[in-house]
Design a protein around this motif. Structure first.
Motif, mmCIF file in Angstrom:
data_model
loop_
_atom_site.group_PDB
_atom_site.id
_atom_site.type_symbol
_atom_site.label_atom_id
_atom_site.label_comp_id
_atom_site.label_asym_id
_atom_site.label_seq_id
_atom_site.Cartn_x
_atom_site.Cartn_y
_atom_site.Cartn_z
ATOM 1 N N ARG A 1 -35.752 64.259 -12.761
ATOM 2 C CA ARG A 1 -34.940 64.578 -11.582
ATOM 3 C C ARG A 1 -35.734 64.510 -10.282
ATOM 4 N NH1 ARG A 1 -34.876 69.761 -14.833
ATOM 5 N NH2 ARG A 1 -36.386 71.092 -13.808
ATOM 6 N N GLU A 2 -37.020 64.150 -10.380
ATOM 7 C CA GLU A 2 -37.829 64.052 -9.164
ATOM 8 C C GLU A 2 -38.526 62.695 -9.120
ATOM 9 O OE1 GLU A 2 -40.489 67.326 -8.563
ATOM 10 O OE2 GLU A 2 -38.886 68.826 -8.721
ATOM 11 N N PRO A 3 -38.002 61.740 -8.338
ATOM 12 C CA PRO A 3 -38.549 60.380 -8.314
ATOM 13 C C PRO A 3 -40.059 60.337 -8.023
ATOM 14 C CG PRO A 3 -36.453 60.451 -7.161
ATOM 15 C CD PRO A 3 -36.793 61.869 -7.515
ATOM 16 N N ALA A 4 -40.550 61.216 -7.148
ATOM 17 C CA ALA A 4 -41.974 61.166 -6.808
ATOM 18 C C ALA A 4 -42.821 61.484 -8.052
ATOM 19 C CB ALA A 4 -42.292 62.160 -5.689
ATOM 20 N N LEU A 5 -42.373 62.438 -8.839
ATOM 21 C CA LEU A 5 -43.098 62.779 -10.068
ATOM 22 C C LEU A 5 -42.912 61.673 -11.107
ATOM 23 C CD1 LEU A 5 -44.823 64.912 -11.516
ATOM 24 C CD2 LEU A 5 -42.714 66.047 -12.235
ATOM 25 N N ALA A 6 -41.707 61.102 -11.162
ATOM 26 C CA ALA A 6 -41.440 60.014 -12.105
ATOM 27 C C ALA A 6 -42.417 58.855 -11.872
ATOM 28 C CB ALA A 6 -39.994 59.537 -11.958
ATOM 29 N N ALA A 7 -42.736 58.588 -10.610
ATOM 30 C CA ALA A 7 -43.642 57.478 -10.292
ATOM 31 C C ALA A 7 -45.051 57.723 -10.837
ATOM 32 C CB ALA A 7 -43.691 57.269 -8.784
ATOM 33 N N GLU A 8 -45.410 58.998 -11.056
ATOM 34 C CA GLU A 8 -46.739 59.333 -11.584
ATOM 35 C C GLU A 8 -46.740 59.361 -13.109
ATOM 36 O OE1 GLU A 8 -49.325 59.844 -9.631
ATOM 37 O OE2 GLU A 8 -48.169 59.739 -7.758
ATOM 38 N N LEU A 9 -45.561 59.433 -13.696
ATOM 39 C CA LEU A 9 -45.471 59.699 -15.132
ATOM 40 C C LEU A 9 -45.991 58.530 -15.972
ATOM 41 C CD1 LEU A 9 -44.403 62.309 -16.507
ATOM 42 C CD2 LEU A 9 -42.394 61.001 -17.166
ATOM 43 N N GLY A 10 -45.850 57.315 -15.450
ATOM 44 C CA GLY A 10 -46.347 56.143 -16.172
ATOM 45 C C GLY A 10 -47.846 56.232 -16.411
ATOM 46 N N SER A 11 -48.593 56.627 -15.385
ATOM 47 C CA SER A 11 -50.047 56.696 -15.566
ATOM 48 C C SER A 11 -50.426 57.882 -16.451
ATOM 49 C CB SER A 11 -50.774 56.733 -14.222
ATOM 50 O OG SER A 11 -50.516 57.937 -13.566
ATOM 51 N N PHE A 12 -49.614 58.952 -16.392
ATOM 52 C CA PHE A 12 -49.857 60.071 -17.309
ATOM 53 C C PHE A 12 -49.715 59.610 -18.760
ATOM 54 C CE2 PHE A 12 -47.511 63.091 -20.016
ATOM 55 C CZ PHE A 12 -48.522 64.020 -20.251
ATOM 56 N N PHE A 13 -48.619 58.937 -19.086
ATOM 57 C CA PHE A 13 -48.405 58.484 -20.464
ATOM 58 C C PHE A 13 -49.423 57.407 -20.855
ATOM 59 C CE2 PHE A 13 -44.033 60.335 -20.239
ATOM 60 C CZ PHE A 13 -44.082 61.050 -21.414
ATOM 61 N N ALA A 14 -49.792 56.538 -19.899
ATOM 62 C CA ALA A 14 -50.735 55.460 -20.213
ATOM 63 C C ALA A 14 -52.123 56.012 -20.570
ATOM 64 C CB ALA A 14 -50.831 54.497 -19.032
ATOM 65 N N ASP A 15 -52.455 57.189 -20.007
ATOM 66 C CA ASP A 15 -53.749 57.812 -20.304
ATOM 67 C C ASP A 15 -53.774 58.508 -21.658
ATOM 68 O OD1 ASP A 15 -55.333 57.186 -18.168
ATOM 69 O OD2 ASP A 15 -54.742 58.929 -16.970
ATOM 70 N N GLU A 16 -52.602 58.782 -22.204
ATOM 71 C CA GLU A 16 -52.521 59.540 -23.459
ATOM 72 C C GLU A 16 -52.891 58.655 -24.646
ATOM 73 O OE1 GLU A 16 -51.482 62.964 -23.898
ATOM 74 O OE2 GLU A 16 -52.038 62.973 -21.787
ATOM 75 N N ARG A 17 -53.269 59.278 -25.762
ATOM 76 C CA ARG A 17 -53.655 58.525 -26.961
ATOM 77 C C ARG A 17 -52.669 58.804 -28.090
ATOM 78 N NH1 ARG A 17 -59.926 59.674 -27.850
ATOM 79 N NH2 ARG A 17 -59.123 61.808 -28.057
ATOM 80 N N PRO A 18 -52.434 57.828 -28.956
ATOM 81 C CA PRO A 18 -51.448 58.009 -30.036
ATOM 82 C C PRO A 18 -51.743 59.220 -30.908
ATOM 83 C CG PRO A 18 -52.179 55.728 -29.927
ATOM 84 C CD PRO A 18 -53.050 56.491 -28.980
ATOM 85 N N GLU A 19 -53.031 59.544 -31.096
ATOM 86 C CA GLU A 19 -53.376 60.661 -31.974
ATOM 87 C C GLU A 19 -53.368 62.011 -31.239
ATOM 88 O OE1 GLU A 19 -55.206 58.215 -30.960
ATOM 89 O OE2 GLU A 19 -57.350 58.707 -30.758
ATOM 90 N N GLY A 20 -53.150 61.986 -29.919
ATOM 91 C CA GLY A 20 -53.126 63.239 -29.147
ATOM 92 C C GLY A 20 -51.756 63.902 -29.213
ATOM 93 N N PRO A 21 -51.622 65.106 -28.593
ATOM 94 C CA PRO A 21 -50.352 65.839 -28.641
ATOM 95 C C PRO A 21 -49.163 65.029 -28.099
ATOM 96 C CG PRO A 21 -52.090 67.265 -27.843
ATOM 97 C CD PRO A 21 -52.691 65.898 -27.938
ATOM 98 N N THR A 22 -49.366 64.283 -27.005
ATOM 99 C CA THR A 22 -48.252 63.504 -26.454
ATOM 100 C C THR A 22 -47.880 62.359 -27.390
ATOM 101 O OG1 THR A 22 -48.936 64.066 -24.219
ATOM 102 C CG2 THR A 22 -47.467 62.181 -24.445
#
Lengths: 278, 278
Positions: B219-240
Motif C-alpha cells: 500500500r506504499e509505492p515508495a516502500l514497494a520500490a525498495e522491496l525488490g532489492s530487499f528480496f534480491a538480497d535474500e537467500r533461498p535457505e534464509g527465513p525469507t
C-alpha cells in the motif's frame, strides 16, 4: 441532539450514545432507585474515565456529573479505584458485545465489520483507558488486568469460533492472540497520532489477519487444507480480494517478481544493486 | 561449574552466566568497594527477579543471596521497589544491547540472529518479568513503564536502521511497532506453554516481519520500490526464502490457487463446498 444543559459534562455526555445520555444525568434531580442510581454513577464514571486518565477524574467530578453529592457516591462505592474498575468492567462488556457477528458471509468481511465497531469503541472510550492498556497507569491493578485479559480472551474465542475449525492448533491460537496484540497496539498508537484515516486502519488490520492466517497455514497442513474454502468464500471487492490484488500489483514492481521467483526456485537471486530502480 | 555452596540461592546462581555467578556471591565475604557492592546487589536482585515475580522476592532473600545484611541492602537502596526498578533497568540495557547487529547480509538473517538472542533473554529473564509485561504486576510503576517503553523504542529504531530507508513512513513505523508487540506477546505466551520449539518461534517471528513489511509495501509505492532489492538480497535457505517456498507450496494445496487467482482477477470464486478436499 442532546440536552441543552450548558455544562462541560453535558457537552461530553452529548457525544455519547442515547442510553449513556439518559444515564449521564440530563435530568439530575429525578429521584432514582438504588439500582438506577448505582447504574447512573457507573455510566457517568465510564463517560469521564473514557475521556481522561483516572488521575484527572475525581470523585467530586463524578458526583457533579451525576448531580449527586460526594457522600452519596461513597455510599455506593468505597472509592475512586472501585468506580474505575467497575467502569472498566462495563467498557469491557460493551467491547466484548461488539465482537459478536453473525456466522454468515466471507470471513474477512465479518472481521472487517467487527473491526469497524472495535475502532469506533477505541475512538469513544480509548483516550481515557489508553494509559491502562499501554501499561504504567496509576490505576492498573489485578482487577483491571483481569478485565483486559477477559476481553482479549473473548476476542480470541470469537475469531476461533468464526474460523470454525474442528480443533484449532496451539500455533493458530498463538497467531490469533498475537494479531489481537497487533490490533491493540496499532489502534492505541493511532489514537496518539491519527496519522492515517480510521477506515485504512480497519482494512489493514483485517488484511494482516488474513496474512497471518495464511502464514500459519503454510506451516500447518491441517489448516492449509481449510484455506482453499476460506479463499473461495471471499469476494474480489472484500478485504482479502483487495489484499490479493495489491500483492499481485507488487509483483509488477521492477525486481520483485524476479527475486521472489528465484527464492521460490531455491536458486540465489541476482545481486541487489539496481534491482529496485522503478 | 559453579560454587559448591549447598544453598538454593547458589543453585539458582549456578544456572546463570559466569559474570552473574561472580557477582552473585560465590565469595560473599570478600570486602567490596561501594561501587562493587552496589553492582553486586543489583546483579543478585536481577537474578532473583528474573526467576520469580517481585512479590515472591524479599529484601532478606536479596541480602542472603548477596552475603550481605538487610541494613546494608537498605543502605544502598530505599526499598524493594527501587531495587526492582534498577534490576529491570539493567535487564532493559542488556536486552537493548542484544538488538545490535552488524549491517551486513540479508535482512531476514540479521533479524533471525537478533531474535535468537532475544528469545534467549526471554528464557533467562522472562519468567520473573512476565507479569510486568503482561500488565497487572504489583510492581508496575511509571518507572517500570519508562524502562519497557525505552526497550521497545530501541527495538523499533534498530529495525528501522537496518531497513535503511531515507524516511520511513508513519505506516511503516506502525508496522514495526505492531510486530514488536507481536514478538512480545508471542514469546510471553510461549513462556507459559512452551508448545513449540524455540527455533520455530524464532523463524516464524522473522517470517511474520517479512510478511508485514510486504503488506505495508503493497500500500506504499515508495516502500514497494525498495522491496525488490530487499528480496534480491535474500537467500533461498534464509527465513525469507523458506517463507516464499512455503507459500509456493500452499498454492499446490487443492483449491487455493484457483481461489486466489479468481480474487486477483477480480472475478467471483467458485462456491466453497468441496473446494478444500485434499
Amino acid at each position: 441532539m442532546a440536552s441543552r444543559t450548558p455544562s462541560p459534562t453535558a457537552d461530553r455526555a452529548a457525544r455519547t450514545s442515547a442510553p449513556d445520555r439518559a444515564a449521564a444525568g440530563a435530568r439530575p434531580r429525578r429521584r432514582l432507585s438504588v439500582d438506577e442510581r448505582r447504574e447512573q454513577l457507573i455510566a457517568v464514571a465510564l463517560e469521564l474515565f473514557s475521556r481522561r486518565p483516572p488521575e484527572e477524574v475525581s470523585i467530586d467530578d463524578i458526583a457533579a456529573a451525576a448531580g449527586a453529592s460526594r457522600p452519596l457516591v461513597y455510599h455506593y462505592f468505597p472509592g475512586k479505584q472501585a468506580l474505575y474498575e467497575e467502569s472498566l468492567r462495563r467498557a469491557g462488556q460493551e467491547l466484548s458485545a461488539r465482537f459478536e457477528e453473525p456466522m454468515e458471509g466471507p470471513l474477512s468481511e465479518r472481521l472487517y465489520r467487527v473491526m469497524g465497531r472495535y475502532l469506533d469503541f477505541v475512538q469513544s472510550h480509548g483516550p481515557g483507558f489508553a494509559a491502562l492498556l499501554r501499561g504504567g497507569s496509576v490505576a492498573a491493578s489485578a482487577g483491571t488486568s483481569a478485565v483486559i485479559d477477559e476481553v482479549r480472551r473473548a476476542a480470541q474465542e470469537q475469531i476461533l469460533a468464526h474460523l470454525a475449525l474442528p480443533s484449532p492448533s496451539a500455533g493458530l491460537r498463538l497467531t490469533v492472540r498475537a494479531w489481537i496484540a497487533n490490533a491493540e497496539i496499532t489502534s492505541l498508537e493511532w489514537l496518539g497520532e491519527r496519522s492515517v484515516p480510521l477506515e485504512d486502519l480497519q482494512l489493514h488490520l483485517v488484511q494482516e489477519f488474513v496474512a497471518s492466517l495464511t502464514l500459519t497455514a503454510a506451516r500447518e497442513p491441517a489448516l492449509a487444507a481449510e484455506l482453499g474454502s476460506f479463499f473461495a468464500d471471499e469476494r474480489p471487492e472484500g478485504p482479502t480480494g483487495r489484499l490479493v490484488q495489491d500483492l499481485a500489483g507488487l509483483l509488477a514492481v521492477p525486481g520483485i517478481l524476479d527475486a521472489v521467483t528465484a527464492l521460490a526456485a531455491g536458486t540465489p537471486g541476482e545481486p541487489a544493486a539496481g534491482a529496485a530502480t522503478g
